[in-house]
Design an enzyme around this catalytic site. Structure first.
Site, short mmCIF file in Angstrom:
data_model
loop_
_atom_site.label_atom_id
_atom_site.label_comp_id
_atom_site.label_asym_id
_atom_site.label_seq_id
_atom_site.Cartn_x
_atom_site.Cartn_y
_atom_site.Cartn_z
N LYS A 208 0.84 -1.20 0.00
CA LYS A 208 0.00 0.00 0.00
C LYS A 208 0.88 1.26 0.00
CE LYS A 208 -3.49 2.49 2.58
NZ LYS A 208 -4.41 2.55 3.71
N GLU A 214 10.52 -4.67 4.60
CA GLU A 214 10.58 -6.09 4.24
C GLU A 214 10.27 -6.27 2.76
OE1 GLU A 214 9.02 -4.80 6.81
OE2 GLU A 214 9.04 -6.14 8.57
N GLY A 268 -4.85 -1.68 4.87
CA GLY A 268 -4.09 -2.83 4.36
C GLY A 268 -4.79 -4.16 4.64
N ARG A 269 -5.29 -4.33 5.86
CA ARG A 269 -5.91 -5.61 6.22
C ARG A 269 -7.31 -5.77 5.67
NH1 ARG A 269 -4.78 -2.28 10.26
NH2 ARG A 269 -6.43 -1.41 11.56
N GLU A 354 -5.00 -6.46 14.66
CA GLU A 354 -4.44 -5.16 14.25
C GLU A 354 -5.55 -4.11 14.28
OE1 GLU A 354 -2.66 -4.09 10.24
OE2 GLU A 354 -0.82 -4.48 11.34
N HIS A 385 -6.48 -33.16 17.48
CA HIS A 385 -5.47 -34.11 17.95
C HIS A 385 -4.25 -33.38 18.50
CE1 HIS A 385 -7.67 -37.55 16.38
NE2 HIS A 385 -8.09 -36.68 15.48
N LYS A 505 9.49 -0.67 14.22
CA LYS A 505 10.12 -0.38 12.92
C LYS A 505 11.23 0.66 13.10
CE LYS A 505 5.84 -0.93 10.23
NZ LYS A 505 4.85 -0.27 9.37
O1 F6P Z 1 3.20 -2.66 9.75
C1 F6P Z 1 1.87 -3.04 9.63
C2 F6P Z 1 1.35 -2.76 8.25
O2 F6P Z 1 1.29 -1.39 8.04
C3 F6P Z 1 0.01 -3.41 8.01
O3 F6P Z 1 -1.04 -2.66 8.47
C4 F6P Z 1 0.03 -3.57 6.54
O4 F6P Z 1 -0.93 -4.50 6.09
C5 F6P Z 1 1.45 -4.04 6.32
O5 F6P Z 1 2.20 -3.32 7.27
C6 F6P Z 1 2.00 -3.85 4.95
O6 F6P Z 1 1.98 -2.51 4.54
P1 F6P Z 1 2.17 -2.12 3.04
O7 F6P Z 1 1.08 -2.73 2.23
O8 F6P Z 1 2.13 -0.63 3.02
O9 F6P Z 1 3.51 -2.65 2.60
#
Ligand code: F6P
Length: 548
Positions: A208, A214, A268-269, A354, A385, A505
């Protein structure tokens, strides 16, 4: 909207008193004194049938919970959401996720712009792209068609796509390979690429913000993998991006023509049905993707228009509040009895925790009540199980959602009825348990009678649908989205922000150079962190032969 603080609401007080009376009443008693409870305490919407009769509730409980929903402004805030009011208070934004699944001929105006038209513009672009991959028309640098699609993203830009791909695998193109890389741990990318030919591989970089470390780190390494094999010019044919930030995408080296947009008003979620679902669309095809959106929309409409007493997301949301705040159960399980839904619990963890793992109200006050439960789960029957022992006889009561289907997509002998019988049996065992008399009657040895007693009185929801289709998946996800909204509204918190993830972060950004530094860095952390960093650096040096 000025509300009476939660604990001072009359419905909250009434529920507190009601809970005192009900807490010691067993589900055995509730069923034996109420012959048609199992038929009455059910509700159906968008192809999902919910049996909520095995909850520790009476009609009075539900009446009081609906009062609390009303007194907390659930219907008012729901209407505000659908009108585009800035309900995401801390980020001063609307949440228009529902607009992602509205039919083409409808409209939602935000700041003078019809966002539904924008959504369908992107859906058309996604359709064209998906068809070109699926037909083999899209060619890689060497002229070969694309066979492997790798989504690089994390959080909402990963969990939704993986979950939907796994859930709808039955409907997917089996001659295409789909993989999902999220972790900055290089093992994730290395294992995903190990057996792939760059000439047949396309990356969807999903972010987003297009600033998530990452994702950008993985995308950069993926770029090097492609460029190393096919040359700098190949990037346009092997990378596309999904983001709200065109400038950052271009800066990374992906042309705007290869970018699929979405908007700030999608969290995002809450984005698996936006362009973030591009990998899903490539996998299952545009028609199935549109079916999934139709399922979301059907549940949206149910939530928007149905009185709260028959409203599935309101009922599930208020039951969650009942257990979290009055019984004070800390955790809740979601157990899909369908192997295709194996990633649903992980997806729901982000959606629920979240969204509602917050301790500050929209007014900026510290809450004096609990917010989100801890969500987790595994597909049935595997969990039975493993950890179900604790659910049956442990000291913590864990309300469960059991999700099941009347038909399998892979019918095989008696498998499906055996699977489904376990859903019904688990709900029965958890609710009614087994008394000492019943254990005695079975002829159990006297000294293990106590071990074999099952207290029961453990609540479950059973969600049943005909079969897992794209449409049902959409309805199911929308159900949980709105249930989360209902809970967040009662708690008076912002279910659409996530400030709690920021500090880690920032701290990691300070520590990374201290781990990378050739020379011994000056460390000014707390003594624990500094010692850990020193030990890490020593061990890293010892292991130089690993090539780090
Ligand atoms: O760090 C959490 C977060 O901001 C989530 O809310 C989001 O889904 C995820 O990181 C990834 O964010 P992006 O789509 O901006 O890479």
């Amino acid at each position: 909207m000025p509300f009476t603080p939660l604990r001072q609401r009359s419905s909250w007080r009434a529920l507190t008193a009601h809970h005192r009376e009900l807490a010691s009443i067993h589900l055995r008693e509730l069923f034996s004194t109420d012959a048609n409870r199992g038929e009455r305490l059910t509700v159906e919407a968008a192809g999902l049938y919910l049996d909520y009769s095995k909850n520790r509730i009476t009609d009075e409980t539900m009446r009081l919970l609906f009062n609390l929903a009303n007194e907390s402004g659930v219907p008012v805030r729901r209407d505000q959401m659908f009108k585009g009011v800035h309900i995401n208070v801390s980020e001063n934004r609307a949440d228009l996720s529902f607009a992602l699944r509205m039919p083409k001929d409808s409209s939602v105006i935000l700041d003078g712009v019809d966002v539904v038209a924008q959504v369908h513009g992107v859906l058309d672009q996604m359709t064209k792209f998906s068809n070109s991959i699926r037909s083999g028309e899209w060619r890689g640098e060497t002229g070969l068609p694309i066979k492997n699609i790798i989504n690089i993203g994390i959080g909402g830009s990963d969990l939704g796509p993986v979950m939907a791909y796994e859930a709808l695998r039955h409907y997917s193109r089996r001659d295409l390979t789909f993989r999902f890389v999220s972790n900055v741990d290089s093992t994730d990318l290395a294992e995903a690429l190990r057996d792939l030919d760059p000439a047949e591989t396309l990356f969807i970089v999903s972010s987003k913000t297009f600033s998530t470390l990452e994702t950008l780190t993985n995308a950069q390494s993926a770029r090097e993998w492609i460029v190393g094999s096919l040359g700098e010019e190949s990037v346009a044919k092997h990378f596309v991006a999904v983001s709200t930030h065109e400038d950052r995408v271009r800066e990374f080296g992906i042309e705007s023509t290869n970018m699929f947009g979405f908007w700030d008003w999608v969290g995002g979620r809450y984005s698996m049905d936006s362009a973030i679902g591009l990998s899903t669309m490539v996998a299952i095809g545009p028609e199935n993707f549109m079916e999934m959106l139709a399922g979301f929309h059907e549940m949206d409409e149910h939530f928007r228009t149905t009185p709260i007493e028959r409203n599935l997301p309101v009922i599930m949301g208020m039951l969650a509040v009942w257990y979290r705040n009055f019984f004070e159960f800390p955790t809740a399980g979601v157990m899909p009895y369908d192997q295709y839904l194996k990633r649903l619990p992980a997806y729901l963890q982000q959606l629920t925790m979240e969204s509602n793992g917050k301790h500050v109200t929209n007014e900026g006050d510290r809450v004096d009540y609990d917010t989100s439960a801890i969500y987790w789960g595994e597909p049935g029957t595997n969990g039975q199980h493993s950890f179900y022992q604790l659910i049956h006889q442990g000291t913590t009561i864990i309300p469960l959602d059991l999700i099941c289907f009347a038909n399998s997509l892979n019918p095989l002998g008696e498998h499906h009825d055996i699977l489904s019988s376990n859903v019904f049996a688990q709900a029965q065992a958890l609710a009614f348990g087994k008394t000492a008399d019943e254990v005695h009657a079975d002829g159990s040895l006297e000294d293990i009678v106590a071990n074999r007693v099952m207290e029961g009185n453990r609540p479950t929801n059973v969600l049943l649908a005909e079969v897992l289709t794209p449409r049902i998946l959409g309805a199911l996800v929308a159900l949980y989205e709105h249930s989360v909204f209902v809970q967040g509204t009662v708690w008076g918190i912002d279910s659409f922000d996530q400030w709690g993830v920021e500090l880690g972060k920032i701290l990691a950004a300070k520590i990374t150079p201290e781990l990378l530094s050739e020379s011994e860095p000056t460390l000014d952390h707390d003594s624990s962190t500094s010692t850990l960093i020193r030990r890490y650096r020593t061990l890293k040096k010892n292991g130089e032969h690993y090539g780090n």
